[in-house]
Write a protein that holds these residues in place. Structure first.
Motif, PDB file in Angstrom:
ATOM      1  N   HIS A 188       0.980  -1.138   0.121  1.00  8.88           N
ATOM      2  CA  HIS A 188      -0.185   0.220  -0.048  1.00  8.88           C
ATOM      3  C   HIS A 188       0.889   1.114  -0.011  1.00  8.88           C
ATOM      4  O   HIS A 188       0.818   2.199  -0.875  1.00  8.88           O
ATOM      5  CB  HIS A 188      -0.927  -0.017   1.058  1.00  8.88           C
ATOM      6  CG  HIS A 188      -1.876   1.002   1.471  1.00  8.88           C
ATOM      7  ND1 HIS A 188      -2.778   1.161   2.563  1.00  8.88           N
ATOM      8  CD2 HIS A 188      -1.874   2.202   0.646  1.00  8.88           C
ATOM      9  CE1 HIS A 188      -3.431   2.365   2.429  1.00  8.88           C
ATOM     10  NE2 HIS A 188      -2.978   2.897   1.293  1.00  8.88           N
ATOM     11  N   GLY A 189       1.719   1.623   0.935  1.00  7.33           N
ATOM     12  CA  GLY A 189       2.777   2.551   0.872  1.00  7.33           C
ATOM     13  C   GLY A 189       3.598   2.998  -0.419  1.00  7.33           C
ATOM     14  O   GLY A 189       3.611   3.846  -0.775  1.00  7.33           O
ATOM     15  N   TRP A 190       4.213   1.504  -0.661  1.00  7.79           N
ATOM     16  CA  TRP A 190       4.803   1.787  -2.052  1.00  7.79           C
ATOM     17  C   TRP A 190       4.081   2.094  -3.149  1.00  7.79           C
ATOM     18  O   TRP A 190       4.640   2.892  -3.980  1.00  7.79           O
ATOM     19  CB  TRP A 190       5.515   0.398  -2.206  1.00  7.79           C
ATOM     20  CG  TRP A 190       6.041   0.131  -3.601  1.00  7.79           C
ATOM     21  CD1 TRP A 190       7.126   0.647  -3.954  1.00  7.79           C
ATOM     22  CD2 TRP A 190       5.453  -0.631  -4.431  1.00  7.79           C
ATOM     23  NE1 TRP A 190       7.533   0.386  -5.330  1.00  7.79           N
ATOM     24  CE2 TRP A 190       6.422  -0.564  -5.664  1.00  7.79           C
ATOM     25  CE3 TRP A 190       4.604  -1.432  -4.434  1.00  7.79           C
ATOM     26  CZ2 TRP A 190       6.411  -1.322  -6.748  1.00  7.79           C
ATOM     27  CZ3 TRP A 190       4.264  -2.296  -5.955  1.00  7.79           C
ATOM     28  CH2 TRP A 190       5.200  -2.282  -6.952  1.00  7.79           C
ATOM     29  N   SER A 191       2.787   1.745  -3.333  1.00  3.63           N
ATOM     30  CA  SER A 191       1.740   2.036  -4.400  1.00  3.63           C
ATOM     31  C   SER A 191       1.621   3.518  -4.500  1.00  3.63           C
ATOM     32  O   SER A 191       1.798   4.346  -5.435  1.00  3.63           O
ATOM     33  CB  SER A 191       0.624   1.102  -4.459  1.00  3.63           C
ATOM     34  OG  SER A 191       0.684  -0.234  -4.404  1.00  3.63           O
ATOM     35  N   ASP A 192       1.436   4.067  -3.161  1.00  3.47           N
ATOM     36  CA  ASP A 192       1.100   5.435  -3.016  1.00  3.47           C
ATOM     37  C   ASP A 192       2.102   6.165  -3.273  1.00  3.47           C
ATOM     38  O   ASP A 192       2.120   7.287  -3.924  1.00  3.47           O
ATOM     39  CB  ASP A 192       0.761   5.884  -1.726  1.00  3.47           C
ATOM     40  CG  ASP A 192      -0.796   5.191  -1.127  1.00  3.47           C
ATOM     41  OD1 ASP A 192      -1.546   4.888  -1.874  1.00  3.47           O
ATOM     42  OD2 ASP A 192      -1.051   5.303   0.060  1.00  3.47           O
ATOM     43  N   SER A 193       3.508   5.849  -2.994  1.00  4.82           N
ATOM     44  CA  SER A 193       4.711   6.888  -3.271  1.00  4.82           C
ATOM     45  C   SER A 193       5.025   6.583  -4.597  1.00  4.82           C
ATOM     46  O   SER A 193       5.193   7.590  -5.436  1.00  4.82           O
ATOM     47  CB  SER A 193       5.967   6.052  -2.336  1.00  4.82           C
ATOM     48  OG  SER A 193       6.749   6.867  -2.571  1.00  4.82           O
ATOM     49  N   LEU A 194       4.742   5.490  -5.257  1.00  5.84           N
ATOM     50  CA  LEU A 194       4.998   5.359  -6.722  1.00  5.84           C
ATOM     51  C   LEU A 194       4.140   5.996  -7.570  1.00  5.84           C
ATOM     52  O   LEU A 194       4.794   6.576  -8.615  1.00  5.84           O
ATOM     53  CB  LEU A 194       5.236   3.691  -7.128  1.00  5.84           C
ATOM     54  CG  LEU A 194       5.589   3.465  -8.511  1.00  5.84           C
ATOM     55  CD1 LEU A 194       6.986   3.553  -8.584  1.00  5.84           C
ATOM     56  CD2 LEU A 194       5.220   1.996  -8.721  1.00  5.84           C
ATOM     57  N   ALA A 196       2.618   8.915  -6.716  1.00 10.43           N
ATOM     58  CA  ALA A 196       3.231  10.276  -6.784  1.00 10.43           C
ATOM     59  C   ALA A 196       4.446  10.598  -7.544  1.00 10.43           C
ATOM     60  O   ALA A 196       4.622  11.457  -8.438  1.00 10.43           O
ATOM     61  CB  ALA A 196       3.321  10.603  -5.259  1.00 10.43           C
ATOM     62  N   GLU A 197       5.294   9.423  -7.467  1.00  9.10           N
ATOM     63  CA  GLU A 197       6.641   9.570  -8.387  1.00  9.10           C
ATOM     64  C   GLU A 197       6.211   9.730  -9.830  1.00  9.10           C
ATOM     65  O   GLU A 197       6.993  10.472 -10.588  1.00  9.10           O
ATOM     66  CB  GLU A 197       7.411   8.554  -8.071  1.00  9.10           C
ATOM     67  CG  GLU A 197       8.314   8.758  -6.654  1.00  9.10           C
ATOM     68  CD  GLU A 197       9.347   7.578  -6.793  1.00  9.10           C
ATOM     69  OE1 GLU A 197       9.963   7.118  -7.396  1.00  9.10           O
ATOM     70  OE2 GLU A 197       9.615   7.417  -5.341  1.00  9.10           O
ATOM     71  N   LEU A 198       5.190   8.989 -10.245  1.00  6.65           N
ATOM     72  CA  LEU A 198       4.990   8.879 -11.574  1.00  6.65           C
ATOM     73  C   LEU A 198       3.927   9.838 -12.526  1.00  6.65           C
ATOM     74  O   LEU A 198       3.525   9.674 -13.221  1.00  6.65           O
ATOM     75  CB  LEU A 198       4.470   7.433 -11.967  1.00  6.65           C
ATOM     76  CG  LEU A 198       5.661   6.211 -11.701  1.00  6.65           C
ATOM     77  CD1 LEU A 198       4.937   4.795 -12.062  1.00  6.65           C
ATOM     78  CD2 LEU A 198       6.569   6.411 -12.639  1.00  6.65           C
ATOM     79  N   LYS A 251     -11.400   2.623 -15.259  1.00  5.99           N
ATOM     80  CA  LYS A 251     -11.813   3.914 -14.922  1.00  5.99           C
ATOM     81  C   LYS A 251     -10.734   4.768 -14.344  1.00  5.99           C
ATOM     82  O   LYS A 251     -10.776   5.737 -13.678  1.00  5.99           O
ATOM     83  CB  LYS A 251     -12.852   3.803 -13.480  1.00  5.99           C
ATOM     84  CG  LYS A 251     -14.319   3.266 -14.238  1.00  5.99           C
ATOM     85  CD  LYS A 251     -15.187   3.328 -13.205  1.00  5.99           C
ATOM     86  CE  LYS A 251     -16.536   2.401 -13.464  1.00  5.99           C
ATOM     87  NZ  LYS A 251     -17.219   1.867 -11.956  1.00  5.99           N
ATOM     88  N   ARG A 252      -9.363   4.084 -14.336  1.00  4.05           N
ATOM     89  CA  ARG A 252      -8.175   4.860 -14.039  1.00  4.05           C
ATOM     90  C   ARG A 252      -8.229   5.438 -12.347  1.00  4.05           C
ATOM     91  O   ARG A 252      -7.977   6.376 -11.883  1.00  4.05           O
ATOM     92  CB  ARG A 252      -7.992   6.334 -14.726  1.00  4.05           C
ATOM     93  CG  ARG A 252      -7.990   5.915 -16.255  1.00  4.05           C
ATOM     94  CD  ARG A 252      -7.696   7.456 -17.073  1.00  4.05           C
ATOM     95  NE  ARG A 252      -7.595   7.207 -18.284  1.00  4.05           N
ATOM     96  CZ  ARG A 252      -6.603   6.549 -19.031  1.00  4.05           C
ATOM     97  NH1 ARG A 252      -5.659   6.166 -18.482  1.00  4.05           N
ATOM     98  NH2 ARG A 252      -6.755   6.527 -20.401  1.00  4.05           N
ATOM     99  N   ARG A 253      -8.835   4.310 -11.328  1.00  2.00           N
ATOM    100  CA  ARG A 253      -9.136   4.529 -10.323  1.00  2.00           C
ATOM    101  C   ARG A 253      -7.473   4.386  -9.280  1.00  2.00           C
ATOM    102  O   ARG A 253      -6.647   3.683  -9.999  1.00  2.00           O
ATOM    103  CB  ARG A 253      -9.910   3.652  -9.473  1.00  2.00           C
ATOM    104  CG  ARG A 253     -11.384   3.689 -10.064  1.00  2.00           C
ATOM    105  CD  ARG A 253     -12.190   4.968  -9.483  1.00  2.00           C
ATOM    106  NE  ARG A 253     -12.191   4.991  -8.039  1.00  2.00           N
ATOM    107  CZ  ARG A 253     -13.121   4.207  -7.390  1.00  2.00           C
ATOM    108  NH1 ARG A 253     -14.143   3.445  -8.093  1.00  2.00           N
ATOM    109  NH2 ARG A 253     -13.162   4.248  -5.885  1.00  2.00           N
ATOM    110  N   SER A 254      -7.291   5.379  -8.407  1.00  2.11           N
ATOM    111  CA  SER A 254      -6.003   5.330  -7.685  1.00  2.11           C
ATOM    112  C   SER A 254      -6.064   4.045  -6.882  1.00  2.11           C
ATOM    113  O   SER A 254      -5.042   3.382  -6.425  1.00  2.11           O
ATOM    114  CB  SER A 254      -6.004   6.534  -7.021  1.00  2.11           C
ATOM    115  OG  SER A 254      -5.595   7.625  -7.922  1.00  2.11           O
ATOM    116  N   GLU A 255      -7.206   3.855  -6.253  1.00  2.00           N
ATOM    117  CA  GLU A 255      -7.521   3.189  -5.105  1.00  2.00           C
ATOM    118  C   GLU A 255      -8.850   2.461  -5.020  1.00  2.00           C
ATOM    119  O   GLU A 255      -9.761   3.244  -5.204  1.00  2.00           O
ATOM    120  CB  GLU A 255      -6.992   3.628  -4.072  1.00  2.00           C
ATOM    121  CG  GLU A 255      -6.989   2.672  -2.435  1.00  2.00           C
ATOM    122  CD  GLU A 255      -6.703   3.544  -1.379  1.00  2.00           C
ATOM    123  OE1 GLU A 255      -5.488   3.517  -1.284  1.00  2.00           O
ATOM    124  OE2 GLU A 255      -7.625   3.752  -0.379  1.00  2.00           O
TER     125      GLU A 255
END
Ligand SMILES: NC(=O)c1ccc[n+]([C@@H]2O[C@H](COP(=O)([O-])OP(=O)(O)OC[C@H]3O[C@@H](n4cnc5c(N)ncnc54)[C@H](OP(=O)(O)O)[C@@H]3O)[C@@H](O)[C@H]2O)c1
Length: 282
Positions: A188-194, A196-198, A251-255
Motif C-alpha cells: 500500500h505505502g509503496w503504491s502510494d509513493s510510486l 506520486a513519483e509517476l 476507470k483509472r482509479r487510484s485505489e
C-alpha cells in the motif's frame, strides 16, 4: 528452467499505436503481464483481459494450470492471446525472461498486474523468521523489483497502468496475520509513493484491496496450522474481484476497497480506531 508453454510467434503480440480516451483505459490491443495467473483472481482477470482484446503474458509456477487456462481461452474462440510463462516471481530469471519477451514484442508494456501472493495464519511469536521472509519476498519484494525492471517498458507506452493487488488488511491489520498484513501495508505505502513519483508520466498506479475471496489462497498457507481458520464478513468469488479490478483499471482509479465487509473494516477503523481494536482483539 523457464519455458514459454505455447508457441506464440513474435508477431502474435503486436503493439499498435492507438489514440486513447482520457476517461477510460481500454484493454483492446494492449499488452499486459499478469502474475499469479494460474488460479483465483489472476486467472479470472487474465481471462477477462483476453476476452476484452488484450494480449496477456501470464506468469505462475504451475505450468499445467497455465496451459489449461491457455487451452480454455483459445478453445473459446479467442485467438492465442495468452502466453503462459512458467516462473517464480521471486526469481530474477523470471524477470529476465519477461523483460526479453517484452523487448521482442516491441519494447512497450501497457499493463502490469502484480497479483501473485501468499498468506499465513497464526501467532507471530510462535512463527519462524522463514515464514516472514517468504511472505515479504513474494508479496512485496518481488512485485517491487519486477515493477522497477519493467518501468522503462511501461513508460514506453502512451497509456500504461501498474495494478497492485493489495488487501483490506493493508489498510487495517488483524491478529494472527502479522506477516501478511505487514506485506500488504508495504505494498500500500509503496503504491502510494510510486503513484506520486509517476504523476505527470503516462503510467498510473491502481491499488485494489479485496477482502476475503473464494480462491485457493487458504489451501496453500505458508507454515500454518492445517486447521487454521480466518474471520471474514462475507466473501466474493474470485471472478467478481477480477471484474471489479478490471473496472478500477478501466476507470483509472487510484485505489479501490472491495466488498461491504472490507469497506466497513477500513472506514470504521479510520473513524474510530479504538472501537476496531476492541472488535478485533483476540
Ligand atoms: N483470497 C483472499 O481472501 C484475498 C484477499 C485479499 C487479497 N488477496 C490477494 O489477491 C491476490 C491473489 O490471490 P488469490 O486469492 O487469487 O489466491 P490464489 O488462488 O492462491 O492465487 C495466487 C496466485 O499466485 C501465484 N503465486 C504464488 N506464489 C508465487 C510465486 N512465488 N511466483 C509466481 N506465482 C506465485 C499462484 O500460482 P502458482 O502456485 O502456480 O505459482 C497463484 O496463481 C494475492 O496477492 C492475495 O494476497 C486475496
Amino acid at each position: 528452467m523457464l519455458t514459454p508453454l505455447v508457441g506464440m510467434q513474435d508477431a502474435d503480440i503486436t503493439l499498435q499505436s492507438r489514440p486513447h480516451d482520457l476517461a477510460h483505459w481500454n484493454p483492446s490491443g494492449k499488452l499486459a503481464v499478469v502474475t499469479g495467473a494460474s488460479s483465483g483472481i489472476g486467472r479470472c482477470l487474465s481471462k477477462r483481459l483476453t476476452e476484452a482484446g488484450c494480449r496477456v503474458i501470464a506468469v505462475a509456477r504451475r505450468a499445467d494450470r497455465l496451459q489449461s487456462l491457455a487451452d480454455e481461452i483459445h478453445r473459446d474462440g479467442v485467438d492465442d492471446r495468452l502466453q503462459p510463462i512458467r516462473g517464480d516471481v521471486t526469481d530474477p530469471a523470471t524477470h529476465d525472461q519477461l523483460e526479453s519477451l517484452i523487448r521482442s514484442r516491441g519494447g512497450s508494456l501497457d499493463l502490469l498486474v502484480n497479483n501473485a501472493g501468499i498468506g499465513a495464519i497464526g501467532s507471530f511469536e510462535e512463527a519462524t523468521e522463514s515464514r516472514l521472509r517468504k511472505i515479504m519476498e513474494v508479496n512485496f519484494f518481488a512485485p517491487a523489483q519486477l515493477t522497477r525492471r519493467l518501468l522503462p517498458y511501461l513508460k514506453s507506452s502512451d497509456d500504461a497502468v501498474i495494478c497492485n493487488l493489495g488487501s483490506v488488511l493493508g489498510h487495517r491489520a488483524v491478529p494472527d496475520k502479522s506477516e501478511y498484513c505487514a506485506s500488504k501495508f508495504a505494498m500500500h505505502g509503496w503504491s502510494d509513493s510510486l503513484r506520486a513519483e509517476l504523476a505527470g508520466t503516462s503510467v498510473r498506479v491502481t491499488l485494489v484491496s479485496p477482502s476475503t475471496t473464494e480462491s485457493e489462497f487458504f489451501d496453500v498457507l505458508v507454515d500454518s496450522d492445517a486447521n487454521a481458520t480466518s474471520k471474514s464478513f462475507g466473501s466474493w468469488p474470485a471472478d467478481r474481484v477480477a471484474a471489479a479490478t478490471l473496472a478500477a483499471i478501466g476507470k483509472r482509479r487510484s485505489e479501490v476497497i472491495l466488498s461491504l465487509g472490507g469497506k466497513l473494516l477500513v472506514y470504521a477503523d479510520r473513524l474510530c480506531p479504538p472501537l476496531m481494536n476492541w472488535a478485533l482483539r483476540k
